[in-house]
Design an enzyme around this catalytic site. Structure first.
Site, PDB file in Angstrom:
ATOM      1  N   HIS A  75     100.567  70.884 -39.511  1.00 21.23           N
ATOM      2  CA  HIS A  75      99.873  69.788 -38.835  1.00 21.23           C
ATOM      3  C   HIS A  75      99.131  70.232 -37.578  1.00 21.23           C
ATOM      4  O   HIS A  75      98.312  69.478 -37.049  1.00 21.23           O
ATOM      5  CB  HIS A  75     100.882  68.699 -38.466  1.00 21.23           C
ATOM      6  CG  HIS A  75     101.793  68.342 -39.598  1.00 21.23           C
ATOM      7  ND1 HIS A  75     103.056  68.904 -39.733  1.00 21.23           N
ATOM      8  CD2 HIS A  75     101.616  67.532 -40.661  1.00 21.23           C
ATOM      9  CE1 HIS A  75     103.617  68.421 -40.834  1.00 21.23           C
ATOM     10  NE2 HIS A  75     102.772  67.597 -41.419  1.00 21.23           N
ATOM     11  N   HIS A 125     101.327  60.550 -35.125  1.00 21.89           N
ATOM     12  CA  HIS A 125     101.361  61.565 -36.178  1.00 21.89           C
ATOM     13  C   HIS A 125     101.144  62.935 -35.542  1.00 21.89           C
ATOM     14  O   HIS A 125     100.286  63.094 -34.667  1.00 21.89           O
ATOM     15  CB  HIS A 125     100.284  61.299 -37.229  1.00 21.89           C
ATOM     16  CG  HIS A 125     100.426  62.146 -38.452  1.00 21.89           C
ATOM     17  ND1 HIS A 125      99.977  63.454 -38.501  1.00 21.89           N
ATOM     18  CD2 HIS A 125     100.991  61.893 -39.669  1.00 21.89           C
ATOM     19  CE1 HIS A 125     100.240  63.956 -39.695  1.00 21.89           C
ATOM     20  NE2 HIS A 125     100.855  63.030 -40.426  1.00 21.89           N
ATOM     21  N   GLU A 127      99.668  65.625 -36.476  1.00 25.25           N
ATOM     22  CA  GLU A 127      98.298  66.144 -36.553  1.00 25.25           C
ATOM     23  C   GLU A 127      97.422  65.518 -35.474  1.00 25.25           C
ATOM     24  O   GLU A 127      96.611  66.202 -34.836  1.00 25.25           O
ATOM     25  CB  GLU A 127      97.685  65.887 -37.933  1.00 25.25           C
ATOM     26  CG  GLU A 127      96.270  66.442 -38.039  1.00 25.25           C
ATOM     27  CD  GLU A 127      95.543  66.044 -39.307  1.00 25.25           C
ATOM     28  OE1 GLU A 127      94.301  65.963 -39.262  1.00 25.25           O
ATOM     29  OE2 GLU A 127      96.199  65.806 -40.341  1.00 25.25           O
TER      30      GLU A 127
END
Length: 323
Positions: A75, A125, A127
């Protein structure tokens, strides 16, 4: 007979294959323990398998002894994490997906040009956190939006100096709506030369759109924290088809199959094929138990994926430039 259709493509993408191979190669070359920041990919089966082989997954670098070997997950990470790793003299293998790195490069270029940057992605998240962390908050400006409603509320400094990037695992349709909202509100906003949503995300969502035309139930094999797996469920539900996500075959409920004639099966980009096969076995057991029915399994045609990503050098690197 119950008809079962397998989406194609499904399961592992090139970035996931690469990340797992990096961890396995490090374990083979240097022995356990090998530390990994965050789950290398968002799949419980994969993580538990690597843990058995000697990988140690951590969220904070304070958990990693100084001078140890560390792998960054697929990620990606922020510059701050790289600085912390350098300060702790950690030896690094970087398993960041090359398509995520592409977005990082875009952000750096936009920031160098003095742009205010809007990222389309999901709050929290990893990422998104890694991409948002590519520029220093004290030097550049970056905003996060998830919906068209977020765009309507967005306040920027200079509407004529905006650029946008996206998380690589978004719903293609949802991202298109947000991008359109950005362009409507900020006509001078610019985007990347090539879409940031990765080929595997696009292909798997397209395959589900094909499934829903034929099936009255879709089962997605994937972990709850997998963004791309969740998006596959959403794609099916947006077409008014019943859809569920399972992390393992045992989670498949008998009630889901009641009065179903055709069931579609797919898997997120971080879910291994062995889990799909276990789900098929579970389906056959349920069908036999419910009405002594058999199961006919068919694989649909689909896009042939030939993308591969090279592994990093066999020696870990230090990020001294971040100190």
């Amino acid at each position: 007979m119950i008809r079962v259709l397998l989406a194609n493509p499904r399961g592992f993408c090139a970035g996931v294959d690469r990340a797992i191979e990096i961890v396995e190669r490090a374990l083979a070359m240097y022995g356990a323990p090998i530390y990994v920041r965050h789950e290398v990919v968002h799949n419980r089966f994969v993580v538990e398998d690597l843990e058995k082989k000697g990988a140690v997954f951590v969220e904070n670098l304070e958990e990693v002894p100084e001078g140890s070997m560390l792998i960054f997950s697929a990620h990606g990470v922020s510059h701050e994490v790289r600085r912390e790793a350098a300060a702790r003299k950690l030896q690094i293998f970087d398993a960041t997906c090359p398509l995520v790195t592409k977005v990082h490069v875009e952000v750096a270029k936009m920031d160098k040009e003095g742009k205010e940057i809007v990222m389309i992605g999901h709050q929290g998240h990893p990422e998104v956190e890694g991409t948002m962390g590519q520029i220093a908050k004290s030097k550049g400006t970056m905003y996060l939006v998830e919906t068209a409603e977020d765009v309507a509320r967005l306040q920027v400094k200079n509407e004529s100096n905006l650029a946008y990037v996206t998380q690589t695992t978004l719903s293609v349709d949802d991202a298109a709506r947000v991008i359109e909202a950005l362009k409507q509100r900020f006509p001078k906003i610019i985007g990347p030369k090539k879409d940031d949503i990765c080929y595997a995300t696009q292909n798997r969502q397209d395959a589900v759109k094909k499934l829903v035309k034929l099936c009255d139930l879709v089962v997605v094999v994937g972990s709850p924290n997998s963004s791309n797996s969740n998006r596959l469920c959403e794609v099916a539900r947006n077409e008014n088809v019943e859809a569920y996500m399972v992390d393992q075959a045992e989670q498949l409920q008998e009630s889901w199959l009641t009065n179903k004639r055709c069931i579609g099966i797919t898997a997120g980009a971080s879910a291994p094929e062995i889990l799909v096969q276990q789900v098929l076995e579970r389906l056959e057991q349920i069908a036999a138990k419910q009405s002594n029915q058999g199961v006919i399994i068919e694989e649909l045609s689909g896009v042939l994926e030939s993308v591969t990503f090279p592994l990093p050098k066999a020696e870990p690197v230090s990020f001294n430039k971040y100190i």
